[in-house]
Scaffold this motif. Structure first.
Motif, PDB file in Angstrom:
ATOM      1  N   ALA A 308      43.247  27.962  38.371  1.00  0.00           N
ATOM      2  CA  ALA A 308      42.842  27.897  36.969  1.00  0.00           C
ATOM      3  C   ALA A 308      42.592  29.264  36.355  1.00  0.00           C
ATOM      4  O   ALA A 308      42.591  29.396  35.133  1.00  0.00           O
ATOM      5  CB  ALA A 308      41.579  27.039  36.833  1.00  0.00           C
ATOM      6  N   LEU A 309      42.383  30.287  37.187  1.00  0.00           N
ATOM      7  CA  LEU A 309      42.027  31.601  36.669  1.00  0.00           C
ATOM      8  C   LEU A 309      42.970  32.675  37.194  1.00  0.00           C
ATOM      9  O   LEU A 309      43.527  32.538  38.285  1.00  0.00           O
ATOM     10  CB  LEU A 309      40.587  31.958  37.069  1.00  0.00           C
ATOM     11  N   PRO A 310      43.135  33.758  36.442  1.00  0.00           N
ATOM     12  CA  PRO A 310      43.951  34.880  36.919  1.00  0.00           C
ATOM     13  C   PRO A 310      43.323  35.525  38.153  1.00  0.00           C
ATOM     14  O   PRO A 310      42.110  35.446  38.357  1.00  0.00           O
ATOM     15  CB  PRO A 310      43.942  35.851  35.727  1.00  0.00           C
ATOM     16  N   PRO A 311      44.127  36.184  38.988  1.00  0.00           N
ATOM     17  CA  PRO A 311      43.623  36.764  40.240  1.00  0.00           C
ATOM     18  C   PRO A 311      42.463  37.733  40.047  1.00  0.00           C
ATOM     19  O   PRO A 311      41.535  37.760  40.863  1.00  0.00           O
ATOM     20  CB  PRO A 311      44.858  37.477  40.812  1.00  0.00           C
ATOM     21  N   GLN A 312      42.500  38.543  38.968  1.00  0.00           N
ATOM     22  CA  GLN A 312      41.440  39.533  38.808  1.00  0.00           C
ATOM     23  C   GLN A 312      40.081  38.877  38.581  1.00  0.00           C
ATOM     24  O   GLN A 312      39.044  39.392  39.011  1.00  0.00           O
ATOM     25  CB  GLN A 312      41.757  40.504  37.663  1.00  0.00           C
ATOM     26  N   TYR A 313      40.076  37.721  37.925  1.00  0.00           N
ATOM     27  CA  TYR A 313      38.813  37.024  37.693  1.00  0.00           C
ATOM     28  C   TYR A 313      38.347  36.309  38.958  1.00  0.00           C
ATOM     29  O   TYR A 313      37.144  36.221  39.225  1.00  0.00           O
ATOM     30  CB  TYR A 313      38.959  36.039  36.542  1.00  0.00           C
ATOM     31  N   ILE A 314      39.294  35.796  39.732  1.00  0.00           N
ATOM     32  CA  ILE A 314      38.932  35.171  41.004  1.00  0.00           C
ATOM     33  C   ILE A 314      38.285  36.199  41.921  1.00  0.00           C
ATOM     34  O   ILE A 314      37.291  35.925  42.607  1.00  0.00           O
ATOM     35  CB  ILE A 314      40.179  34.556  41.674  1.00  0.00           C
ATOM     36  N   GLN A 315      38.843  37.396  41.931  1.00  0.00           N
ATOM     37  CA  GLN A 315      38.285  38.459  42.770  1.00  0.00           C
ATOM     38  C   GLN A 315      36.844  38.764  42.376  1.00  0.00           C
ATOM     39  O   GLN A 315      35.984  38.986  43.238  1.00  0.00           O
ATOM     40  CB  GLN A 315      39.146  39.719  42.645  1.00  0.00           C
ATOM     41  N   ALA A 316      36.568  38.752  41.079  1.00  0.00           N
ATOM     42  CA  ALA A 316      35.205  39.028  40.619  1.00  0.00           C
ATOM     43  C   ALA A 316      34.266  37.861  40.918  1.00  0.00           C
ATOM     44  O   ALA A 316      33.131  38.059  41.369  1.00  0.00           O
ATOM     45  CB  ALA A 316      35.216  39.323  39.121  1.00  0.00           C
ATOM     46  N   LEU A 317      34.746  36.632  40.697  1.00  0.00           N
ATOM     47  CA  LEU A 317      33.892  35.462  40.897  1.00  0.00           C
ATOM     48  C   LEU A 317      33.622  35.176  42.367  1.00  0.00           C
ATOM     49  O   LEU A 317      32.601  34.570  42.709  1.00  0.00           O
ATOM     50  CB  LEU A 317      34.531  34.234  40.240  1.00  0.00           C
ATOM     51  N   LEU A 318      34.541  35.590  43.231  1.00  0.00           N
ATOM     52  CA  LEU A 318      34.358  35.363  44.667  1.00  0.00           C
ATOM     53  C   LEU A 318      33.904  36.632  45.379  1.00  0.00           C
ATOM     54  O   LEU A 318      34.118  36.784  46.584  1.00  0.00           O
ATOM     55  CB  LEU A 318      35.660  34.839  45.290  1.00  0.00           C
ATOM     56  N   SER A 319      33.287  37.528  44.657  1.00  0.00           N
ATOM     57  CA  SER A 319      32.702  38.710  45.279  1.00  0.00           C
ATOM     58  C   SER A 319      31.365  38.334  45.911  1.00  0.00           C
ATOM     59  O   SER A 319      30.730  37.351  45.504  1.00  0.00           O
ATOM     60  CB  SER A 319      32.487  39.805  44.234  1.00  0.00           C
ATOM     61  N   PRO A 320      30.909  39.079  46.917  1.00  0.00           N
ATOM     62  CA  PRO A 320      29.613  38.763  47.530  1.00  0.00           C
ATOM     63  C   PRO A 320      28.476  38.719  46.515  1.00  0.00           C
ATOM     64  O   PRO A 320      27.595  37.857  46.596  1.00  0.00           O
ATOM     65  CB  PRO A 320      29.427  39.899  48.539  1.00  0.00           C
ATOM     66  N   GLN A 321      28.494  39.639  45.557  1.00  0.00           N
ATOM     67  CA  GLN A 321      27.410  39.676  44.575  1.00  0.00           C
ATOM     68  C   GLN A 321      27.399  38.416  43.715  1.00  0.00           C
ATOM     69  O   GLN A 321      26.345  37.815  43.480  1.00  0.00           O
ATOM     70  CB  GLN A 321      27.556  40.914  43.694  1.00  0.00           C
TER      71      GLN A 321
END
Length: 384
Positions: A308-321
């Motif tokens: 549902a989301l572009p890769p760059q947003y997935i990377q941010a949302l699935l970050s440890p923080q």
């Protein structure tokens, strides 16, 4: 007007049909007036242009009066006023304005300059990138109603730039445009008479009995019994709704109010992420987010979200923080009696992401372990 146009909160089609718009409408077009929504429809139906300034001021809510005023402004083709709200108004004003422009487009598409709609798309993208709520899909719907050839390009722009946009609506618009070059579904829904557009708000009076053999006393008792039965059913439905809400509601604002969200702006991310997850859960799974099992929630994040989301947003949302922030919220949600399934599901997500890091052989890669687990271990080791 001596005859009420709204009965029990619903529009009376017979009374409205027997009425005509005129200067008397101006005093009725205000919040708190019982007939305001019906009067707005009268003004739109009868082309009462003098009502436009009053109608414009009623688009700041999401209720029947705002919807009726939106329809009226569309019928009156108040294009300049609607564009002003679409570009510079608040959230409800912009949403209503784009709907009003869609209605106007079904009447006079040639009167709406698509370049102004493109400006609206860019303005919504700028809002989204600035951390505010963007309504790019609403602007694209107007482009699709107009049949503008730039619609697919703008859909792609919004998809790439606004991670919280309604992607399912954008997919619908893309498909509609590919098939017919226009959003015929929206055109059909908005181009009918007001009775069709507002069918769910029509008042339907109960039919009186004409059977002379009916005992009035028996009829009264039957009516009372039916009333009691309906009240019991309503009470039961209300209790079920309360239980369902308690089981599935995620009180993000309550959590933020209990935290120092001003001192930690990253917490505000929850106000965008959680509603997005709730929307995806409803559309992809068919159930509220709060009712998902741990396994379902983990699959939603690991499998559905990346689609549902572009890769760059997935990377941010699935970050440890980001995972830690979501975990803190879900732990608070559990403490408020909201259940433990979502938190358990997030633990599965942590485990899966940590396994991916290990399998990659990455040295010094991201750490997805739960800080709370480490705190618990430290506390247990410090106990005598």
């Amino acid at each position: 007007m001596s005859t009420p146009l709204v009965v029990d909160g619903n529009l009376d089609p017979q009374a409205i049909a027997a009425s005509s718009a005129g200067p008397w409408c101006l005093d009725a077009l205000q919040r708190g007036h019982g007939d305001a929504a019906a009067v707005a429809l009268l003004c739109g139906r009868d082309g009462f242009q003098d009502a436009i300034p009053r109608l414009v001021g009623l688009l700041d809510e999401d209720d029947l009066l705002a919807q009726a005023s939106t329809w009226a402004l569309g019928q009156l083709c108040a294009i300049d006023q609607l564009f002003e709200l679409a570009l510079n108004g608040g959230l409800d004003q912009r949403e209503n304005a784009y709907r009003g422009l869609c209605i106007a487009a079904t009447k006079q598409p040639q009167a709406i300059m698509a370049d102004r709609v493109i400006d609206g798309v860019e303005a919504e993208i700028a809002r989204a990138q600035g951390g505010r709520s963007g309504l790019g899909e609403h602007a694209c719907r107007l482009l699709a109603v107009l049949g503008d050839e730039r619609c697919p390009q703008m859909i792609q722009r919004i998809t790439e730039c606004d991670p919280l946009t309604d992607r399912f609506e954008l997919q619908r618009l893309r498909k509609a445009f590919e098939e017919s070059g226009r959003d015929q579904e929206t055109i059909d829904a908005l181009s009918g008479p007001w009775e069709q557009v507002f069918a769910e708000y029509l008042h339907t009076p109960a039919a009186a009995s004409s059977d002379p053999t009916v005992d009035p006393d028996a009829a009264a008792l039957a009516e009372e019994a039916q009333f009691i039965s309906e009240e019991e059913a309503h009470l039961e439905a209300s209790l079920e709704q309360e239980e369902e809400t308690a089981a599935s509601g995620l009180d993000v604002e309550g959590y933020l109010a209990s935290q120092d969200s001003d001192g930690n702006p990253q917490l505000r991310l929850l106000a965008q992420v959680v509603p997005m997850l709730e929307q995806i859960s409803e559309q992809a799974v068919g159930r509220p987010l709060g009712q998902l099992s741990a396994q379902e929630f983990a699959l939603l994040i690991l499998q559905v979200l990346p689609q549902a989301l572009p890769p760059q947003y997935i990377q941010a949302l699935l970050s440890p923080q980001a995972i830690n922030i979501l975990s803190s919220f879900l732990r608070w949600h559990e403490q408020q009696g909201g259940g433990s399934e979502l938190l358990a599901g997030l633990k599965l997500v942590r485990h899966q992401l940590q396994e991916q890091v290990r399998a990659s052989g990455m040295l010094g890669g991201p750490d997805f372990s739960d800080p709370e687990d480490m705190h618990d271990r430290e506390d247990s080791q410090s106990d005598p």
